[in-house]
Scaffold this motif. Structure first.
Motif, mmCIF file in Angstrom:
data_model
loop_
_atom_site.group_PDB
_atom_site.id
_atom_site.type_symbol
_atom_site.label_atom_id
_atom_site.label_comp_id
_atom_site.label_asym_id
_atom_site.label_seq_id
_atom_site.Cartn_x
_atom_site.Cartn_y
_atom_site.Cartn_z
ATOM 1 N N ASP B 20 0.760 -1.310 0.015
ATOM 2 C CA ASP B 20 -0.030 -0.182 -0.404
ATOM 3 C C ASP B 20 1.275 1.428 0.097
ATOM 4 N N ALA B 21 2.077 1.187 1.074
ATOM 5 C CA ALA B 21 2.737 2.522 0.786
ATOM 6 C C ALA B 21 3.451 2.797 -0.574
ATOM 7 N N ASN B 22 3.947 1.485 -0.884
ATOM 8 C CA ASN B 22 3.917 2.336 -2.952
ATOM 9 C C ASN B 22 3.151 2.986 -3.649
ATOM 10 N N ARG B 23 2.064 2.298 -3.573
ATOM 11 C CA ARG B 23 1.057 2.530 -3.884
ATOM 12 C C ARG B 23 1.040 4.001 -3.855
ATOM 13 N N LEU B 24 0.805 4.205 -2.418
ATOM 14 C CA LEU B 24 0.545 5.566 -1.816
ATOM 15 C C LEU B 24 1.783 6.335 -2.425
ATOM 16 N N ARG B 25 3.068 6.198 -2.800
ATOM 17 C CA ARG B 25 4.468 7.079 -3.333
ATOM 18 C C ARG B 25 4.149 6.640 -4.437
ATOM 19 N N GLU B 26 2.933 6.269 -5.594
ATOM 20 C CA GLU B 26 3.328 6.174 -6.925
ATOM 21 C C GLU B 26 2.209 7.113 -7.183
ATOM 22 N N GLU B 27 0.737 7.227 -5.894
ATOM 23 C CA GLU B 27 -0.165 8.506 -6.193
ATOM 24 C C GLU B 27 1.104 9.115 -5.846
ATOM 25 N N LEU B 28 1.623 10.440 -5.016
ATOM 26 C CA LEU B 28 1.390 11.031 -4.392
ATOM 27 C C LEU B 28 2.645 11.734 -5.793
ATOM 28 N N LYS B 29 3.923 10.958 -6.643
ATOM 29 C CA LYS B 29 4.536 11.345 -7.698
ATOM 30 C C LYS B 29 4.093 12.090 -8.437
ATOM 31 N N THR B 30 2.675 10.629 -9.127
ATOM 32 C CA THR B 30 1.964 11.878 -10.013
ATOM 33 C C THR B 30 1.137 12.798 -10.084
ATOM 34 N N LYS B 31 0.730 13.070 -8.429
ATOM 35 C CA LYS B 31 0.349 14.443 -7.833
ATOM 36 C C LYS B 31 1.389 15.517 -7.892
ATOM 37 N N GLY B 32 2.813 15.511 -7.656
ATOM 38 C CA GLY B 32 4.503 15.659 -7.462
ATOM 39 C C GLY B 32 3.707 16.266 -5.802
ATOM 40 N N VAL B 33 4.022 15.653 -5.321
ATOM 41 C CA VAL B 33 4.288 15.539 -3.788
ATOM 42 C C VAL B 33 4.652 15.229 -2.855
ATOM 43 N N ASP B 99 0.751 3.968 9.208
ATOM 44 C CA ASP B 99 0.932 3.494 8.396
ATOM 45 C C ASP B 99 0.319 4.006 7.076
ATOM 46 N N ALA B 100 0.299 3.055 5.965
ATOM 47 C CA ALA B 100 0.157 3.553 4.878
ATOM 48 C C ALA B 100 -1.378 4.242 4.498
ATOM 49 N N GLU B 101 -2.396 3.572 4.648
ATOM 50 C CA GLU B 101 -3.427 3.796 4.560
ATOM 51 C C GLU B 101 -3.891 4.930 5.638
ATOM 52 N N MET B 102 -3.151 5.170 6.953
ATOM 53 C CA MET B 102 -3.772 6.403 7.807
ATOM 54 C C MET B 102 -3.113 7.202 6.986
ATOM 55 N N THR B 103 -1.759 7.349 6.875
ATOM 56 C CA THR B 103 -1.065 8.786 5.471
ATOM 57 C C THR B 103 -2.084 8.965 4.714
ATOM 58 N N ARG B 104 -2.756 8.174 3.933
ATOM 59 C CA ARG B 104 -3.530 8.601 2.791
ATOM 60 C C ARG B 104 -4.564 9.190 3.417
ATOM 61 N N GLN B 105 -5.227 8.630 4.787
ATOM 62 C CA GLN B 105 -6.336 9.571 5.588
ATOM 63 C C GLN B 105 -6.015 10.885 5.844
ATOM 64 N N GLY B 106 -4.813 11.221 6.687
ATOM 65 C CA GLY B 106 -4.406 12.449 6.917
ATOM 66 C C GLY B 106 -4.098 13.216 5.017
ATOM 67 N N SER B 137 8.161 9.712 0.278
ATOM 68 C CA SER B 137 9.761 10.347 0.296
ATOM 69 C C SER B 137 10.666 9.664 0.369
ATOM 70 N N LYS B 138 10.998 10.251 1.495
ATOM 71 C CA LYS B 138 12.157 10.759 2.138
ATOM 72 C C LYS B 138 11.746 10.783 3.454
ATOM 73 N N ASN B 139 12.687 9.743 4.279
ATOM 74 C CA ASN B 139 12.558 9.779 5.818
ATOM 75 C C ASN B 139 13.352 10.491 7.012
ATOM 76 N N CYS B 140 12.941 11.574 8.000
ATOM 77 C CA CYS B 140 13.791 11.738 8.107
ATOM 78 C C CYS B 140 13.740 11.591 9.822
ATOM 79 N N LYS B 220 16.230 16.270 -6.621
ATOM 80 C CA LYS B 220 16.296 15.131 -7.397
ATOM 81 C C LYS B 220 14.898 14.285 -7.694
ATOM 82 N N TRP B 221 14.481 14.212 -6.152
ATOM 83 C CA TRP B 221 12.826 13.284 -6.868
ATOM 84 C C TRP B 221 12.192 13.900 -8.018
ATOM 85 N N ARG B 222 12.005 15.354 -8.165
ATOM 86 C CA ARG B 222 11.651 15.248 -9.680
ATOM 87 C C ARG B 222 12.232 14.694 -10.986
ATOM 88 N N ASN B 223 12.821 14.821 -10.350
ATOM 89 C CA ASN B 223 14.306 14.338 -11.712
ATOM 90 C C ASN B 223 14.825 12.216 -11.618
#
Lengths: 227, 227
Positions: B20-33, B99-106, B137-140, B220-223
């Motif tokens: 699910d986290a990989n799916r969310l990462r792709e969704e966000l990539k498409t949105k540019g977030v 988790d990824a779903e809670m993040t998506r809801q947020g 995209s990144k963990n800090c 870098k992520w955009r490129n």
């Protein structure tokens, strides 16, 4: 992820654990071993506090220590070297807390003969350890000054289940915006019965009060008084 | 409690969440977030660090913030008042992580139109949040000086999954036995690729370096470069 399913699993885990914790509490009562569960955030000074406190108590009562950690065994060695009391390390294998069965397994690794006080230093975490009854006679936590006085607002369960809150690192209070009155007020909001003792494990300030609290609570427990 | 059963449940939860986290990462990539997941112990200064950093960045990029907490909404209000950027509070209902779903809801609670950077301030906890990929995209993470330089030894997973470790509260280093060299060495032991930036969120020291790190990693992520 199916949220409902997880909640159900969690509920059944909690129910099972609560029953098991009550059994462990009875077993320990029969053996005459008072179990103290010490919790806090990472780095709030659990091990240093234990060393000062054990050194203040070890001529009066017999003590054994379980140091729980996800990895590393530095704390058990520190306790052993600095106090001479029996000390073992429990590795949780990545788990964020200890439950009653994990605590029982830890206790089996100790020689409990004549032991008056067994201390469990739980995993450094203000969330999950609060959810799992370990079978302890009393729960105690440390909040350290650098963490901030607002923590009872953010981690309500931990503060509500603790009989005693030690406020540690009082020596650095001048360098942080820490308001002890406000903190005490927030703790009492979560748990009106919680006792609060400000300490500095490094300098020894207040450690005698914590030691007295332990002695007093062991006596009450032996006399079957509700402390 | 049946230990084997729990491990199986945990494994299936992790597998589902990773997908699910990989799916969310792709969704966000498409949105540019670009989603940044910020983790730490309670009281290490996540909110203060965010306020300084957002104020250093908000004229260059559009930012939105999710403040996750078990209870209370003090942090979301603080962020909104101190920076003016869009900020919402996520209540985890006692849960120790997102988790990824809670993040998506947020994220659904935010207006993501033109947003370049969404920041998730995770629950204060060095254990569980490390186990759940949020889709970021990144963990800090932040480690603060009063917590001690030995924390990478005790909380290995958290340090091993973070791309960046901020060492906060450098202003109080003289009052603690904190060894920055040793700490950096322990972090590199867990994660040779981790970057390390010492900061003081209160005085602003090092915040420009964290802001530069964010700008560089968004580019870098955009490129589609591996940052």
């Amino acid at each position: 992820m199916d949220e409902v399913r997880i909640i159900e699993i969690k509920k059944s885990i909690f129910d099972d654990n609560d029953k098991d914790a009550n059994r462990l509490r009875e077993e320990l009562k029969t053996k005459g071993v008072f179990l103290l569960n010490l919790m806090s955030s990472p780095g709030s000074g659990k091990t240093t506090t234990l060393i000062s406190t054990i050194n203040a108590l070890k001529d009066k009562i017999k003590i054994a220590v379980m140091e729980a950690d996800i990895d590393s065994d530095v704390d058990a060695i520190k306790i052993k070297e600095a106090t001479g009391v029996q000390s073992i390390q429990l590795h949780t294998g990545g788990m964020c807390h200890l439950d009653a069965e994990m605590t029982r397994q830890g206790l089996r690794g100790l020689d409990l003969n004549d032991v008056d006080l067994a201390i469990l230093e739980n995993v450094g975490n203000l969330v999950c350890p609060a959810e799992f009854d370990t079978g302890a006679s009393k729960n105690c936590m440390i909040l350290s000054v650098p963490e901030g006085h607002d923590k009872p607002l953010k981690y309500p369960l931990m503060f509500s289940i603790c009989d005693l809150v030690l406020i540690n690192k009082m020596d650095v209070a001048p360098y942080f915006d820490f308001d002890l009155d406000k903190c005490s007020q927030y703790i009492k909001m979560r748990n009106p019965n919680a006792e609060i003792i400000p300490i500095c494990a490094k300098t020894g300030e207040g450690v005698d009060k914590f030691a007295d609290w332990i002695i007093k609570n062991i006596a009450k427990w032996r006399n079957n008084e509700n402390a």
